[in-house]
Design a protein around this motif. Structure first.
Motif, PDB file in Angstrom:
ATOM      1  N   SER A 294     -50.660 -59.057 126.698  1.00  0.00           N
ATOM      2  CA  SER A 294     -50.348 -59.961 125.600  1.00  0.00           C
ATOM      3  C   SER A 294     -51.065 -59.489 124.344  1.00  0.00           C
ATOM      4  CB  SER A 294     -50.768 -61.401 125.936  1.00  0.00           C
ATOM      5  OG  SER A 294     -52.179 -61.504 125.984  1.00  0.00           O
ATOM      6  N   ILE A 295     -50.740 -60.114 123.212  1.00  0.00           N
ATOM      7  CA  ILE A 295     -51.334 -59.711 121.940  1.00  0.00           C
ATOM      8  C   ILE A 295     -52.846 -59.887 121.961  1.00  0.00           C
ATOM      9  CG2 ILE A 295     -51.424 -60.294 119.471  1.00  0.00           C
ATOM     10  CD1 ILE A 295     -48.448 -61.012 119.685  1.00  0.00           C
ATOM     11  N   SER A 296     -53.346 -60.879 122.673  1.00  0.00           N
ATOM     12  CA  SER A 296     -54.784 -61.144 122.709  1.00  0.00           C
ATOM     13  C   SER A 296     -55.523 -60.270 123.716  1.00  0.00           C
ATOM     14  CB  SER A 296     -55.036 -62.615 123.040  1.00  0.00           C
ATOM     15  OG  SER A 296     -54.488 -62.945 124.297  1.00  0.00           O
ATOM     16  N   ASP A 297     -54.843 -59.321 124.325  1.00  0.00           N
ATOM     17  CA  ASP A 297     -55.412 -58.493 125.391  1.00  0.00           C
ATOM     18  C   ASP A 297     -56.051 -57.216 124.835  1.00  0.00           C
ATOM     19  OD1 ASP A 297     -55.970 -58.228 128.064  1.00  0.00           O
ATOM     20  OD2 ASP A 297     -54.071 -57.297 128.596  1.00  0.00           O
ATOM     21  N   TYR A 298     -56.489 -57.220 123.586  1.00  0.00           N
ATOM     22  CA  TYR A 298     -57.032 -56.014 122.972  1.00  0.00           C
ATOM     23  C   TYR A 298     -58.418 -55.673 123.515  1.00  0.00           C
ATOM     24  CZ  TYR A 298     -59.039 -59.748 120.088  1.00  0.00           C
ATOM     25  OH  TYR A 298     -59.657 -60.902 119.661  1.00  0.00           O
ATOM     26  N   ILE A 299     -58.760 -54.358 123.430  1.00  0.00           N
ATOM     27  CA  ILE A 299     -60.115 -53.900 123.741  1.00  0.00           C
ATOM     28  C   ILE A 299     -61.030 -54.201 122.554  1.00  0.00           C
ATOM     29  CG2 ILE A 299     -61.548 -51.888 124.272  1.00  0.00           C
ATOM     30  CD1 ILE A 299     -58.984 -50.578 125.422  1.00  0.00           C
ATOM     31  N   THR A 300     -60.575 -53.825 121.368  1.00  0.00           N
ATOM     32  CA  THR A 300     -61.271 -54.107 120.132  1.00  0.00           C
ATOM     33  C   THR A 300     -60.259 -54.126 119.006  1.00  0.00           C
ATOM     34  OG1 THR A 300     -63.138 -53.472 118.720  1.00  0.00           O
ATOM     35  CG2 THR A 300     -61.769 -51.678 119.609  1.00  0.00           C
ATOM     36  N   TYR A 301     -60.701 -54.397 117.797  1.00  0.00           N
ATOM     37  CA  TYR A 301     -59.797 -54.450 116.650  1.00  0.00           C
ATOM     38  C   TYR A 301     -60.580 -54.083 115.396  1.00  0.00           C
ATOM     39  CZ  TYR A 301     -62.157 -58.886 116.020  1.00  0.00           C
ATOM     40  OH  TYR A 301     -63.125 -59.837 115.873  1.00  0.00           O
ATOM     41  N   THR A 302     -59.850 -53.754 114.362  1.00  0.00           N
ATOM     42  CA  THR A 302     -60.455 -53.429 113.078  1.00  0.00           C
ATOM     43  C   THR A 302     -59.644 -54.089 111.978  1.00  0.00           C
ATOM     44  OG1 THR A 302     -61.134 -51.623 111.621  1.00  0.00           O
ATOM     45  CG2 THR A 302     -59.163 -51.252 112.954  1.00  0.00           C
ATOM     46  N   TRP A 303     -60.338 -54.692 110.999  1.00  0.00           N
ATOM     47  CA  TRP A 303     -59.645 -55.330 109.875  1.00  0.00           C
ATOM     48  C   TRP A 303     -59.147 -54.245 108.930  1.00  0.00           C
ATOM     49  CZ3 TRP A 303     -58.772 -60.329 110.545  1.00  0.00           C
ATOM     50  CH2 TRP A 303     -59.639 -61.059 111.358  1.00  0.00           C
ATOM     51  N   VAL A 304     -57.909 -54.330 108.513  1.00  0.00           N
ATOM     52  CA  VAL A 304     -57.320 -53.229 107.748  1.00  0.00           C
ATOM     53  C   VAL A 304     -57.917 -53.089 106.354  1.00  0.00           C
ATOM     54  CG1 VAL A 304     -55.161 -53.325 109.021  1.00  0.00           C
ATOM     55  CG2 VAL A 304     -55.386 -54.639 106.913  1.00  0.00           C
ATOM     56  N   LYS A 305     -58.498 -54.161 105.794  1.00  0.00           N
ATOM     57  CA  LYS A 305     -59.084 -54.089 104.457  1.00  0.00           C
ATOM     58  C   LYS A 305     -60.591 -53.866 104.518  1.00  0.00           C
ATOM     59  CE  LYS A 305     -55.198 -54.725 102.310  1.00  0.00           C
ATOM     60  NZ  LYS A 305     -54.563 -53.607 101.564  1.00  0.00           N
ATOM     61  N   ASP A 306     -61.289 -54.612 105.355  1.00  0.00           N
ATOM     62  CA  ASP A 306     -62.742 -54.475 105.431  1.00  0.00           C
ATOM     63  C   ASP A 306     -63.160 -53.076 105.828  1.00  0.00           C
ATOM     64  OD1 ASP A 306     -63.036 -57.043 104.713  1.00  0.00           O
ATOM     65  OD2 ASP A 306     -63.936 -57.757 106.576  1.00  0.00           O
ATOM     66  N   ASP A 307     -62.388 -52.419 106.677  1.00  0.00           N
ATOM     67  CA  ASP A 307     -62.793 -51.144 107.258  1.00  0.00           C
ATOM     68  C   ASP A 307     -62.022 -49.961 106.671  1.00  0.00           C
ATOM     69  OD1 ASP A 307     -64.290 -52.805 108.915  1.00  0.00           O
ATOM     70  OD2 ASP A 307     -62.514 -53.134 110.140  1.00  0.00           O
ATOM     71  N   GLU A 308     -61.427 -50.207 105.520  1.00  0.00           N
ATOM     72  CA  GLU A 308     -60.652 -49.150 104.874  1.00  0.00           C
ATOM     73  C   GLU A 308     -61.582 -48.048 104.382  1.00  0.00           C
ATOM     74  OE1 GLU A 308     -58.265 -49.139 100.796  1.00  0.00           O
ATOM     75  OE2 GLU A 308     -57.360 -50.469 102.303  1.00  0.00           O
ATOM     76  N   VAL A 309     -61.239 -46.794 104.692  1.00  0.00           N
ATOM     77  CA  VAL A 309     -62.041 -45.637 104.298  1.00  0.00           C
ATOM     78  C   VAL A 309     -61.407 -44.931 103.111  1.00  0.00           C
ATOM     79  CG1 VAL A 309     -62.938 -43.412 105.052  1.00  0.00           C
ATOM     80  CG2 VAL A 309     -62.943 -45.358 106.619  1.00  0.00           C
TER      81      VAL A 309
END
Length: 501
Positions: free
Chosen positions: A417-432
């Protein structure tokens, strides 16, 4: 589920919802891009199940219920259950973790490439929607609703739960109901159904109610009985498989002749034994003192939205050449038609845990896709392991309402399911880095599984509330540093479990 320690602002917000990014964004209008071109008809198979499970625990084997050994695999599974065990202690526990029925379906379908896109539960009513992973980026605008009808609308033992969504731009709605019981309440069942249709609302406002959708499935324990015929006649017809002799006295068939709304719903022929009421763990109808008359209480119906005649204004616009600007949904539905065919409609006599037998409907859905390109392309850059920080690259392929609350999840292949992630990253906070075409996003090495494995990345849109891009599978390498530091394999498993929790 793990959250990144260096996201101080987001973590503070997430603490209010158990650190889950699925709950960490404000609700917004549901938007999706206009189609750029007309694509050919593509047939998809739907497998719909309705089953009153009478508070029983799940069976060990659901292969025949889901036709898992069939040469033709469905694209979508829609599973509606009634009377899932909902005693207070169990129901509260199921709110914290998935209920045993949902876990069973996910455990059987995830290894076969299906994802639980959405679910909703109201006491004993449970509705689950699964899709092949390839379709997931094209399932948008997912919303769920519920209506109580038990005890004058205050109790959820009876009522309806629904999931609506856009499938390649076509609006579909699935409604699972458990209506009032007993022979004499046929008219009350119709009233409850109409009440559910009136009270369930969705956004955006252009398609706010169930009947506004292009395709509606209505199923569940609708509780309609066989009227007038005595027990002896009914049982003789069942024994001789002359089911057609009972159809005219089926209450749902009877009320359809009087109710214009119900006439818009289609149903396949009832060429299978009535599904209620059985002695448990047998094929024998009720042998108790009550000796309830058999009935087709469990049903699957559908409605393709009727075409509406154009209004005077639309005719005038068409005559004046302004029809290209007309935003009437009917015009879009004419340009992108949808066709549904029922391939089979039957009960499954194999299961005896309940006094009801499950009913299964197999359908072929033919539609013209309004789009076939995902909104976002996402991929893993370079080699991934827990020994160094990693990078994700993503690029929008079409305009869509992105948000600072969007996130990219790392999942194992075969996630449930969608909530079955290992980890996640915010697309704006972690933008390089960012340019007009590509964006790089940082993932901390501390969040990557030490043992590695086959994984995928999914871009989740907080505005659309769905996955809008999925990467190709890629290999996360085992941590060399962990092995060099002398960690035994069993300790590496413990580390990975800590990362996943």
């Amino acid at each position: 589920m793990h959250s990144h320690g260096f996201f101080s602002q987001r973590v503070l917000l997430m603490n209010t919802k158990n650190h889950d990014p699925l709950y960490s964004f404000p609700l917004s209008a549901h938007l999706y891009p206009s189609p750029s071109r007309c694509l050919p008809f593509i047939p998809d198979r739907l497998h719909v199940v309705t089953w009153n499970v009478a508070t029983a625990d799940p069976p060990d084997d659901i292969s025949s219920l889901l036709h898992l050994n069939s040469p033709k695999s469905p694209d979508l599974y829609v599973i509606g259950l009634q009377e899932v065990y909902a005693a207070p202690h169990r129901f509260i526990m199921d709110l914290a973790v998935e209920d045993s029925w949902s876990l069973l379906f996910m455990s059987r379908l995830a290894p076969r490439g299906y994802l639980k896109v959405s679910s909703i539960r109201m006491q004993g009513l449970l509705l689950l929607f699964f899709s092949r992973l390839a379709h997931v980026p094209f399932i948008r605008d997912v919303q769920a609703a519920y209506t109580r009808t038990g005890f004058f609308g205050y109790w959820g033992n009876k009522g309806g739960v629904s999931i609506r969504l856009s499938f390649y731009g076509h609006m579909l709605c699935f409604l699972n109901c458990h209506l009032a019981a007993h022979m004499e309440y046929a008219s009350q069942r119709v009233d409850e159904f109409e009440y559910i249709l009136d009270t369930q609302t969705f956004y955006p406002k252009k398609m706010p109610q169930i009947l506004d959708h292009q395709l509606v499935f209505w199923f569940g324990d609708l509780n309609f009985r066989i009227q007038d015929h005595d027990m002896h006649f009914v049982r003789n017809c069942i024994t001789s498989q002359k089911f057609n002799l009972l159809w005219s006295k089926d209450q749902l068939t009877m009320v359809k002749t009087k109710e214009a709304l119900l006439q818009e719903f289609q149903e396949g022929p009832l060429d299978f034994p009535p599904t209620f009421k059985f002695d448990r763990f047998s094929d024998n109808y009720d042998s108790s003192g009550k000796k309830r008359k058999p009935a087709w209480t469990d049903r699957i119906l559908w409605r393709v939205k009727p075409k509406e005649p154009p209004s005077k204004e639309e005719v005038d616009d068409r005559d004046s050449g302004l029809d290209e600007k007309n935003t009437n949904p009917q015009i879009k539905e004419d340009e992108f038609p949808l066709k549904l065919t029922q391939d089979s409609y039957t009960s499954n006599m194999e299961y005896g845990i309940s006094d009801h037998k499950p009913v299964i409907g197999i359908f072929t859905l033919e539609l013209k896709k309004m789009y076939e390109t995902p909104l976002v392309r996402v991929c893993a850059e370079g080699e991934w392991s827990a020994d160094f920080d990693a990078m994700v690259i993503y690029s929008p392929l079409q305009p869509f309402p992105s948000s600072a609350w969007d996130w990219i999840g790392l999942y194992r292949v075969g996630f449930r399911s969608i909530s079955d992630y290992i980890t996640y990253t915010w697309v704006k906070d972690d933008e390089v880095s960012f340019n007009n075409e590509l964006t790089q996003v940082y993932v901390s090495k501390d969040e990557i599984p030490v043992l590695g494995g086959e994984c995928v990345l999914c871009y989740y849109s907080s505005v659309l509330q769905c996955i809008v891009g999925i990467s190709s599978p890629f290999k996360v390498q085992e941590s060399k540093v962990a092995f060099e530091e002398g960690l035994a394999p069993e300790n590496l498993h413990i580390l990975d479990k800590a990362t996943d929790s």
